[in-house]
Enzyme design. Structure first.
Site, PDB file in Angstrom:
ATOM      1  N   ASP A 227       0.863  -1.197   0.000  1.00  0.00           N
ATOM      2  CA  ASP A 227       0.000   0.000   0.000  1.00  0.00           C
ATOM      3  C   ASP A 227       0.889   1.232   0.000  1.00  0.00           C
ATOM      4  OD1 ASP A 227       0.389   0.986   3.026  1.00  0.00           O
ATOM      5  OD2 ASP A 227       0.311  -1.180   3.005  1.00  0.00           O
ATOM      6  N   ASP A 229       0.474   3.644   2.299  1.00  0.00           N
ATOM      7  CA  ASP A 229       0.169   4.202   3.616  1.00  0.00           C
ATOM      8  C   ASP A 229      -0.975   5.222   3.458  1.00  0.00           C
ATOM      9  OD1 ASP A 229       0.693   4.019   6.369  1.00  0.00           O
ATOM     10  OD2 ASP A 229       1.778   5.904   6.330  1.00  0.00           O
TER      11      ASP A 229
HETATM   12  N1  LIG Z   1       1.027   1.330   5.867  1.00  0.00           N
HETATM   13  C1  LIG Z   1       1.559   0.478   6.725  1.00  0.00           C
HETATM   14  N2  LIG Z   1       1.977   0.909   7.935  1.00  0.00           N
HETATM   15  C2  LIG Z   1       2.537   0.047   8.811  1.00  0.00           C
HETATM   16  N3  LIG Z   1       2.695  -1.263   8.571  1.00  0.00           N
HETATM   17  C3  LIG Z   1       2.290  -1.730   7.384  1.00  0.00           C
HETATM   18  N4  LIG Z   1       2.319  -2.955   6.858  1.00  0.00           N
HETATM   19  C4  LIG Z   1       1.791  -2.885   5.619  1.00  0.00           C
HETATM   20  N5  LIG Z   1       1.392  -1.647   5.327  1.00  0.00           N
HETATM   21  C5  LIG Z   1       1.697  -0.887   6.423  1.00  0.00           C
END
Ligand SMILES: Nc1ncnc2[nH]cnc12
Ligand SMILES: CSC[C@H]1O[C@H](OP(=O)(O)O)[C@H](O)[C@@H]1O
Length: 311
Positions: A227, A229
């Site tokens: 992703d 975030d």
């Molecule tokens: N955005 C994110 N923040 C923290 N841990 C994660 N693991 C996968 N995506 C994450």
């Protein structure tokens, strides 16, 4: 599982720690399932000993596999018994750990499903996780300037590049921001981490990497972006998104880990796999506490982890 031995008599030098979405490793022969109890408690999951045929000799090479969040992802990042995990692996003879992690990307060019072999970490955990073996009457200070093992990283990168073009995109370096969680970051935090030069973010690189260093193990994390975030204009991270990308790219993740295990099985990497360059470092680091000042209870625990070091 019925019929699977619960002991394994040979030393095991290589371990894989599986993270989100990687609770097992398919295509390996299960040789034993071990329930190990350590002075720091029991690990996240039973440890599977998987046999992997050496590509050179065909002789089976044992690999220890541990599921970081438990067999059913029942442990939150702050509940992972990291000391028990690392101590249990070392007690089997493990000196090399390949750790897998699902991460959020903090940079445009690291796209979901890309792999990153990180070389730095910024610690944003909150001090609530037990993070050292050296406390309560035995002090030890170990270098952590380079939190991952560069020799191991070189091997991992070579394997990742050999899969490029077959759906694998690899970034050779990167800085992980390890946050506490379990909630994801605020947008202000996510942008702050970007301004600090963070490449990816997760909740599990620490204290795992610190404890592996204290236990004299070569440790390298392989990250897979799931992703962007919450700093990016696309949808904010959520668990469904993370799991969907993990699932869609699980086959590549397994091929990547398989290629690394094939390479590590080669005789030419024997010294690296045994982390000879780290051998004995804690013997000197821990000697800072004079014998008469050591707490006998801690000395006993240490003897479990480092037999003969602090006699
Ligand atoms: N955005 C994110 N923040 C923290 N841990 C994660 N693991 C996968 N995506 C994450
Ligand atoms: C399910 S998203 C957050 C979760 O995913 C990562 O897990 P892991 O590093 O074990 O693959 C991250 O660190 C969080 O624990």
């Amino acid at each position: 599982m019925a019929g699977v031995p619960n002991t394994y008599s040979e030393p095991v030098h290589i371990a894989v720690i599986g993270g989100t979405g990687i609770q097992s490793l398919a295509n390996f022969t299960l040789a034993a399932t071990l329930s190990i109890s350590t002075p720091w408690g029991t690990p996240s999951s039973p440890i599977s000993i998987l046999e992997h045929p050496s590509p050179a000799t065909g002789k089976p090479i044992p690999i220890a596999f541990l599921s970081r969040h438990g067999l059913h992802h029942e442990l939150a990042p702050h509940e992972i018994p990291n000391r028990a995990n690392i101590a249990a692996l070392r007690s089997l003879g493990v000196r090399t750990i390949i750790a897998f992690s699902a991460v959020g990307s903090l940079q445009e060019e690291i796209r979901p499903r890309d792999f990153v072999v990180p070389d730095q970490i910024i610690d944003r955990t909150k001090g609530i996780r037990p993070f050292t073996f050296f406390e309560g009457g035995m002090v030890g200070h170990v270098g952590f300037g380079d939190p991952f093992d560069e020799g191991l990283a070189k091997i991992v990168r070579k394997c990742g590049h050999s899969l490029e073009g077959e759906g694998v995109r690899l970034h050779d370096r990167g800085t992980i921001v390890c946050m506490e969680g379990p909630q994801f970051s605020t947008r202000a935090e996510s942008n702050l981490y970007r301004s600090w030069g963070g490449s990816v973010i997760n909740m599990s690189a620490l204290p795992e990497a610190k404890l592996a260093r204290e236990a004299e193990m070569a440790y390298q994390m392989i990250c897979m972006a799931t992703d962007y975030d919450c700093w990016h204009e696309t949808e904010d991270v959520n668990v469904e998104m993370v799991m969907a990308h993990m699932k869609a790219n699980a086959e590549n993740a397994r091929r990547f880990v398989g290629a690394v295990l094939d390479e590590l099985s080669k005789e030419e990497h024997g010294e690296q796999v045994l982390a000879k360059h780290l051998d004995g470092q804690m013997k000197f680091a821990g000697a800072i506490t004079h014998k008469e000042g050591r707490n006998p209870e801690i000395v006993k625990k240490m003897a479990w982890l480092f037999p003969g070091y602090f006699d």
